[in-house]
Design a protein around this motif. Structure first.
Motif, mmCIF file in Angstrom:
data_model
loop_
_atom_site.group_PDB
_atom_site.id
_atom_site.type_symbol
_atom_site.label_atom_id
_atom_site.label_comp_id
_atom_site.label_asym_id
_atom_site.label_seq_id
_atom_site.Cartn_x
_atom_site.Cartn_y
_atom_site.Cartn_z
ATOM 1 N N SER A 49 -42.734 -36.405 3.005
ATOM 2 C CA SER A 49 -42.419 -37.556 2.162
ATOM 3 C C SER A 49 -40.972 -37.475 1.716
ATOM 4 C CB SER A 49 -43.318 -37.597 0.928
ATOM 5 O OG SER A 49 -44.661 -37.746 1.301
ATOM 6 N N SER A 63 -48.317 -31.083 12.507
ATOM 7 C CA SER A 63 -49.536 -30.398 12.926
ATOM 8 C C SER A 63 -49.146 -28.999 13.383
ATOM 9 C CB SER A 63 -50.265 -31.162 14.035
ATOM 10 O OG SER A 63 -49.473 -31.213 15.192
ATOM 11 N N GLY A 104 -43.289 -38.974 7.815
ATOM 12 C CA GLY A 104 -43.647 -38.209 8.998
ATOM 13 C C GLY A 104 -44.904 -37.395 8.801
ATOM 14 N N THR A 105 -45.369 -36.838 9.922
ATOM 15 C CA THR A 105 -46.561 -35.993 9.900
ATOM 16 C C THR A 105 -46.249 -34.669 10.592
ATOM 17 O OG1 THR A 105 -47.367 -36.911 11.989
ATOM 18 C CG2 THR A 105 -48.131 -37.972 9.950
ATOM 19 N N THR A 111 -52.533 -29.477 9.183
ATOM 20 C CA THR A 111 -51.941 -30.812 9.251
ATOM 21 C C THR A 111 -51.225 -31.105 7.947
ATOM 22 O OG1 THR A 111 -53.920 -31.892 8.401
ATOM 23 C CG2 THR A 111 -53.733 -31.708 10.802
ATOM 24 N N VAL A 130 -44.150 -41.671 2.614
ATOM 25 C CA VAL A 130 -44.467 -40.817 3.761
ATOM 26 C C VAL A 130 -43.629 -41.275 4.952
ATOM 27 C CG1 VAL A 130 -46.259 -40.108 5.392
ATOM 28 C CG2 VAL A 130 -46.799 -40.307 2.961
ATOM 29 N N THR A 163 -48.029 -33.946 5.815
ATOM 30 C CA THR A 163 -47.110 -35.085 5.796
ATOM 31 C C THR A 163 -45.765 -34.672 5.212
ATOM 32 O OG1 THR A 163 -47.868 -35.777 3.605
ATOM 33 C CG2 THR A 163 -48.953 -36.790 5.515
ATOM 34 N N VAL A 218 -43.319 -31.712 1.375
ATOM 35 C CA VAL A 218 -44.380 -31.504 2.358
ATOM 36 C C VAL A 218 -45.687 -31.227 1.643
ATOM 37 C CG1 VAL A 218 -45.191 -30.038 4.243
ATOM 38 C CG2 VAL A 218 -42.772 -30.635 4.088
#
Length: 118
Positions: A24, A34, A31-32, A20, A29, A22, A77
């Motif tokens: 920036s 996975s 977005g994320t 996982t 931040v 993020t 990231v």
């Protein structure tokens, strides 16, 4: 979805789980990400589809679009995941990646010469 490549120079397969992170932009931040559980084969490059979700506010989104069209959109990231080495009786450790700089416009021309995908 984004295509990511995992390089494993070791002489043993590794399993990566629970990836996982993020995205920036200028310290905010936006977005994320996975990563699905995957096996990185020994002495090889493994391509993985990473799911990314971006949700900037409207002013941040306007800035992202402007930087993209100016040719200088960059994200930082931060990511974490668990790594298991079956050859070492399932030895597991947590791997963190901090402050990886992603230059989005570097790949704007769809340069896929290193991609092993169809």
């Amino acid at each position: 979805q984004l295509l990511a490549s995992v390089y494993n120079p070791n002489h043993a397969d590794i399993h990566v789980t629970g990836g996982t992170g993020t995205f920036s932009h200028e310290g905010v931040v936006v977005g994320t990400l996975s990563m699905p559980d995957t096996t990185a084969r020994r002495s090889a490059v493994t391509d993985v589809l990473v799911t990314a979700t971006f949700a900037p506010d409207k002013w941040e989104a306007a800035g992202l679009v402007a930087e993209y069209y100016l040719g200088n959109l960059r994200f930082v990231v931060d990511a974490v995941g668990s790594v298991e080495v079956p050859l070492l009786r399932g030895y597991t450790f947590r791997q963190e990646f901090r402050d990886m700089l992603i230059n989005v416009n570097r790949f704007a021309e769809n340069d896929r010469h290193l991609c092993l995908c169809p």
